[in-house]
Design a protein around this motif. Sequence first.
Motif, short mmCIF file in Angstrom:
data_model
loop_
_atom_site.label_atom_id
_atom_site.label_comp_id
_atom_site.label_asym_id
_atom_site.label_seq_id
_atom_site.Cartn_x
_atom_site.Cartn_y
_atom_site.Cartn_z
N UNK A 94 0.83 -1.21 0.00
CA UNK A 94 0.00 0.00 0.00
C UNK A 94 0.86 1.26 0.00
N UNK A 95 0.55 2.15 -0.93
CA UNK A 95 1.20 3.45 -1.08
C UNK A 95 2.68 3.36 -1.43
N UNK A 96 3.14 2.21 -1.88
CA UNK A 96 4.56 2.08 -2.21
C UNK A 96 4.87 2.82 -3.50
N UNK A 97 5.95 3.57 -3.46
CA UNK A 97 6.42 4.31 -4.64
C UNK A 97 7.94 4.41 -4.56
N UNK A 98 8.60 4.20 -5.68
CA UNK A 98 10.06 4.18 -5.69
C UNK A 98 10.58 4.58 -7.06
N UNK A 99 11.71 5.27 -7.06
CA UNK A 99 12.39 5.60 -8.31
C UNK A 99 13.80 5.05 -8.29
N UNK A 100 14.28 4.65 -9.44
CA UNK A 100 15.62 4.12 -9.55
C UNK A 100 15.83 3.49 -10.91
N UNK A 101 16.86 2.67 -11.01
CA UNK A 101 17.18 2.03 -12.28
C UNK A 101 16.57 0.64 -12.36
N UNK A 102 15.92 0.38 -13.47
CA UNK A 102 15.37 -0.95 -13.75
C UNK A 102 16.31 -1.70 -14.67
N UNK A 103 16.34 -3.00 -14.51
CA UNK A 103 17.08 -3.88 -15.42
C UNK A 103 16.13 -5.00 -15.82
N UNK A 104 16.62 -5.94 -16.63
CA UNK A 104 15.75 -7.05 -17.02
C UNK A 104 16.52 -8.35 -16.94
N UNK A 186 9.96 4.82 -12.53
CA UNK A 186 9.20 5.02 -11.30
C UNK A 186 8.31 3.81 -11.11
N UNK A 187 8.28 3.27 -9.89
CA UNK A 187 7.46 2.11 -9.56
C UNK A 187 6.34 2.58 -8.63
#
Length: 274
Positions: A94-104, A186-187
Amino acid sequence: MRSGTHTLILLGLAAGIAACSTAPPHRPSPQVIPVDRDGRYALSEDAAPHPDEVPPDLNAIPDAVPRVEPRARSGNAPVYEVFGKTYRVLDSSKDFRERGMASWYGKKFHGYRTASGEIYDMYQMTAAHKSLPLPSYVRVTRLDNGRSVIVRVNDRGPFHPGRVIDLSYAAAAKLDMLDAGSAPVEIVALDPLASTPPSEHWLQVGVFEDPISAVVLRETLTDQGHPGAQILIEESERGTLHRVVLGPYTDIGTAQSLRSRLSDLGYTPSWIRP
């Protein structure tokens, strides 16, 4: 929509009890998760599938559809340890939000079990995260190109420094980040109960004060293979608004797939209730 008068015009188309005590709080020992997987984590580079192995409709794979699910029996230890570092799992997304680098991650994990116990399929819209409960649903938006996908988090990772989420091959393809390998994102966690579109499954593709702009968008959508585009006129306190909509759709999967395709084309479709 609840304000104004609408006219549909077809234009060519777990709480516990606290006990007082002077003893220090109990802290469970971290669960050590075996992440070696026959040495695959030790490889410095992942492998993309051979072009002949990639589905021809890769970019048409629909986004994950948020739904209420029980927590997975594995992968949800309150604390766990990987490569000597301790991580904590959130009680809720709930209410989780995060920014950073994504990979695959792709072929070297394809067909092997995820932390939740499910089999990883790089052609599904899934992801790995270090702290979100398994499963969780999140919207991942690439910050430098605006592309967005919805994925189901069913695995742990990434455990490389500076990365916040590992996306499946399919999700990374839809964000156009396969070649770069990583991208700023952004997640945002999604509430399955609040993420379900209204029963009518109408999609608003654009809204304008200028009726000519609305007609132009409707014609563009028609040329792109959406002959059902319509214009909904709303009289409100702000004046007259012209909403370009598609629908209604009776199947949520169909509607979610269309929403994803429209996003890939650069639109920002949203659910509305005419």
